[in-house]
Design a protein around this motif. Structure first.
Motif, PDB file in Angstrom:
ATOM      1  N   ILE A   1       0.567  -1.311  -0.523  1.00  0.00           N
ATOM      2  CA  ILE A   1       0.146   0.110  -0.026  1.00  0.00           C
ATOM      3  C   ILE A   1       0.717   1.484  -0.260  1.00  0.00           C
ATOM      4  CG2 ILE A   1      -1.823   1.376   1.515  1.00  0.00           C
ATOM      5  CD1 ILE A   1      -2.824  -1.403   2.147  1.00  0.00           C
ATOM      6  N   LYS A   2       0.507   1.968  -0.906  1.00  0.00           N
ATOM      7  CA  LYS A   2       1.491   3.299  -1.360  1.00  0.00           C
ATOM      8  C   LYS A   2       0.815   4.678   0.053  1.00  0.00           C
ATOM      9  CE  LYS A   2       2.935   6.925  -4.251  1.00  0.00           C
ATOM     10  NZ  LYS A   2       2.970   7.394  -5.571  1.00  0.00           N
ATOM     11  N   LEU A   3       2.741   5.016   0.243  1.00  0.00           N
ATOM     12  CA  LEU A   3       1.447   5.739   1.511  1.00  0.00           C
ATOM     13  C   LEU A   3       2.148   7.106   1.021  1.00  0.00           C
ATOM     14  CD1 LEU A   3       3.902   4.517   4.733  1.00  0.00           C
ATOM     15  CD2 LEU A   3       1.180   4.383   4.115  1.00  0.00           C
ATOM     16  N   LEU A   4       0.850   8.442   0.990  1.00  0.00           N
ATOM     17  CA  LEU A   4       1.413   9.557   0.508  1.00  0.00           C
ATOM     18  C   LEU A   4       2.342  10.325   1.532  1.00  0.00           C
ATOM     19  CD1 LEU A   4      -2.498  10.000  -0.909  1.00  0.00           C
ATOM     20  CD2 LEU A   4      -0.032   9.304  -1.478  1.00  0.00           C
ATOM     21  N   LEU A   5       3.092  11.112   0.859  1.00  0.00           N
ATOM     22  CA  LEU A   5       4.184  11.346   2.287  1.00  0.00           C
ATOM     23  C   LEU A   5       4.588  13.288   1.121  1.00  0.00           C
ATOM     24  CD1 LEU A   5       6.129   8.420   3.720  1.00  0.00           C
ATOM     25  CD2 LEU A   5       5.023  10.503   5.297  1.00  0.00           C
ATOM     26  N   LYS A   6       4.864  14.220   2.701  1.00  0.00           N
ATOM     27  CA  LYS A   6       5.700  15.707   1.712  1.00  0.00           C
ATOM     28  C   LYS A   6       6.983  14.824   1.554  1.00  0.00           C
ATOM     29  CE  LYS A   6       2.841  18.453   4.654  1.00  0.00           C
ATOM     30  NZ  LYS A   6       3.391  19.563   5.599  1.00  0.00           N
ATOM     31  N   LYS A   7       7.322  15.429  -0.036  1.00  0.00           N
ATOM     32  CA  LYS A   7       8.777  14.871  -0.701  1.00  0.00           C
ATOM     33  C   LYS A   7      10.093  15.318   1.219  1.00  0.00           C
ATOM     34  CE  LYS A   7       8.376  16.380  -5.294  1.00  0.00           C
ATOM     35  NZ  LYS A   7       8.386  17.842  -6.170  1.00  0.00           N
ATOM     36  N   LYS A   8      10.490  16.218   1.460  1.00  0.00           N
ATOM     37  CA  LYS A   8      11.053  16.379   2.909  1.00  0.00           C
ATOM     38  C   LYS A   8      10.232  15.364   3.491  1.00  0.00           C
ATOM     39  CE  LYS A   8      11.393  21.183   2.593  1.00  0.00           C
ATOM     40  NZ  LYS A   8      10.862  22.322   3.569  1.00  0.00           N
ATOM     41  N   GLU A   9      10.167  14.913   3.875  1.00  0.00           N
ATOM     42  CA  GLU A   9       9.422  13.647   4.339  1.00  0.00           C
ATOM     43  C   GLU A   9       9.905  12.281   3.893  1.00  0.00           C
ATOM     44  OE1 GLU A   9       5.666  15.410   7.556  1.00  0.00           O
ATOM     45  OE2 GLU A   9       5.276  13.448   5.943  1.00  0.00           O
ATOM     46  N   ILE A  10       9.590  12.031   2.832  1.00  0.00           N
ATOM     47  CA  ILE A  10       9.798  11.030   2.176  1.00  0.00           C
ATOM     48  C   ILE A  10      11.719  10.703   2.140  1.00  0.00           C
ATOM     49  CG2 ILE A  10      10.079   9.805  -0.024  1.00  0.00           C
ATOM     50  CD1 ILE A  10       7.581  10.896  -0.736  1.00  0.00           C
ATOM     51  N   LYS A  11      12.104  11.551   1.602  1.00  0.00           N
ATOM     52  CA  LYS A  11      13.773  11.615   2.112  1.00  0.00           C
ATOM     53  C   LYS A  11      14.268  11.544   3.482  1.00  0.00           C
ATOM     54  CE  LYS A  11      14.645  15.525  -1.675  1.00  0.00           C
ATOM     55  NZ  LYS A  11      15.098  17.148  -1.761  1.00  0.00           N
ATOM     56  N   ILE A  12      14.090  12.118   4.000  1.00  0.00           N
ATOM     57  CA  ILE A  12      14.393  12.164   5.355  1.00  0.00           C
ATOM     58  C   ILE A  12      13.897  10.332   5.851  1.00  0.00           C
ATOM     59  CG2 ILE A  12      13.538  11.759   8.122  1.00  0.00           C
ATOM     60  CD1 ILE A  12      13.064  15.091   6.918  1.00  0.00           C
ATOM     61  N   ILE A  13      12.901   9.763   5.713  1.00  0.00           N
ATOM     62  CA  ILE A  13      12.607   8.320   5.280  1.00  0.00           C
ATOM     63  C   ILE A  13      13.408   7.469   4.990  1.00  0.00           C
ATOM     64  CG2 ILE A  13      11.043   6.551   5.595  1.00  0.00           C
ATOM     65  CD1 ILE A  13       8.430   8.726   6.292  1.00  0.00           C
ATOM     66  N   LEU A  14      13.741   7.586   3.996  1.00  0.00           N
ATOM     67  CA  LEU A  14      14.720   6.983   2.744  1.00  0.00           C
ATOM     68  C   LEU A  14      16.085   6.863   3.379  1.00  0.00           C
ATOM     69  CD1 LEU A  14      13.603   8.131  -0.672  1.00  0.00           C
ATOM     70  CD2 LEU A  14      13.181   5.916   0.476  1.00  0.00           C
ATOM     71  N   ASN A  15      16.766   7.677   3.965  1.00  0.00           N
ATOM     72  CA  ASN A  15      17.575   7.650   4.586  1.00  0.00           C
ATOM     73  C   ASN A  15      17.520   6.726   5.819  1.00  0.00           C
ATOM     74  OD1 ASN A  15      19.547   9.445   2.955  1.00  0.00           O
ATOM     75  ND2 ASN A  15      18.414  11.366   4.098  1.00  0.00           N
ATOM     76  N   LYS A  16      16.540   7.035   6.837  1.00  0.00           N
ATOM     77  CA  LYS A  16      16.048   5.689   7.949  1.00  0.00           C
ATOM     78  C   LYS A  16      15.953   4.691   8.035  1.00  0.00           C
ATOM     79  CE  LYS A  16      15.369   9.824  11.047  1.00  0.00           C
ATOM     80  NZ  LYS A  16      14.768  10.214  12.783  1.00  0.00           N
ATOM     81  N   ILE A  17      15.490   4.770   6.519  1.00  0.00           N
ATOM     82  CA  ILE A  17      15.407   3.391   6.025  1.00  0.00           C
ATOM     83  C   ILE A  17      16.561   2.775   5.997  1.00  0.00           C
ATOM     84  CG2 ILE A  17      14.998   1.466   4.027  1.00  0.00           C
ATOM     85  CD1 ILE A  17      12.193   2.785   3.673  1.00  0.00           C
ATOM     86  N   LYS A  18      17.812   2.540   5.847  1.00  0.00           N
ATOM     87  CA  LYS A  18      18.974   1.964   5.211  1.00  0.00           C
ATOM     88  C   LYS A  18      19.515   1.667   7.524  1.00  0.00           C
ATOM     89  CE  LYS A  18      20.443   5.113   2.029  1.00  0.00           C
ATOM     90  NZ  LYS A  18      20.485   5.998   1.666  1.00  0.00           N
ATOM     91  N   ASN A  19      19.261   2.579   8.355  1.00  0.00           N
ATOM     92  CA  ASN A  19      19.790   1.794   9.330  1.00  0.00           C
ATOM     93  C   ASN A  19      19.180   1.748  10.586  1.00  0.00           C
ATOM     94  OD1 ASN A  19      22.306   3.388   8.585  1.00  0.00           O
ATOM     95  ND2 ASN A  19      21.390   4.944   9.181  1.00  0.00           N
ATOM     96  N   PHE A  20      17.427   1.894  10.293  1.00  0.00           N
ATOM     97  CA  PHE A  20      16.698   1.999  11.246  1.00  0.00           C
ATOM     98  C   PHE A  20      14.698   0.682  10.665  1.00  0.00           C
ATOM     99  CE2 PHE A  20      18.220   5.728  12.297  1.00  0.00           C
ATOM    100  CZ  PHE A  20      18.502   5.506  14.006  1.00  0.00           C
ATOM    101  N   LYS A  21      14.371   0.340  12.047  1.00  0.00           N
ATOM    102  CA  LYS A  21      13.570  -0.053  11.801  1.00  0.00           C
ATOM    103  C   LYS A  21      12.050   0.445  11.859  1.00  0.00           C
ATOM    104  CE  LYS A  21      10.481  -4.304  12.277  1.00  0.00           C
ATOM    105  NZ  LYS A  21      10.388  -5.692  12.820  1.00  0.00           N
TER     106      LYS A  21
END
Length: 121
Positions: free
Chosen positions: A75-95
């Motif tokens: 299921i696709k999540l709708l987020l702001k571009k800034k939030e997507i960038k932050i989450i993409l960086n955190k996916i590498k290190n966190f759950k």
């Protein structure tokens, strides 16, 4: 109005960040969530597919008169571009896991959280 909570998140993890997102759902999924609260997010987590954020392993129960199906899809999540960038960086290190799904002004929303595993002695 709260639809469902992920109780495992509170017991096993420390929550570091929380984000609010919309969900891209089909019509029958919206109906089943609003009327029957028929979603399972216990084993769900957040993934990256082509720089977009998706909810993986969530099961929506399709309840019709004769057949009850369990449909598992991303299921696709709708987020702001800034939030997507932050989450993409955190996916590498966190759950990153879903915390709860709820209605806000008759729109279905989800809280996703960045978590750290609790250490039990």
């Amino acid at each position: 109005m709260n639809i469902i909570n992920n109780k495992i998140t509170n017991n096993e993890y420390y929550i570091t960040d929380k984000y609010l997102a919309g969900l891209v759902l089909k019509g029958w999924e919206v109906k089943n969530l609003k009327i029957y609260n028929s979603i399972d997010i216990k084993n769900s987590y957040i993934i990256n597919i082509k720089n977009e954020i998706f909810l993986k392993n969530s099961i929506i129960h399709e309840s019709k008169k004769n057949n009850n199906k369990e449909i598992k899809r991303n299921i696709k999540l709708l987020l702001k571009k800034k939030e997507i960038k932050i989450i993409l960086n955190k996916i590498k290190n966190f759950k990153i896991v879903p915390f709860n799904i709820f209605l806000k002004k008759n729109i279905i929303k989800i809280n996703i959280v960045v978590v750290l595993k609790k250490i039990n002695f």
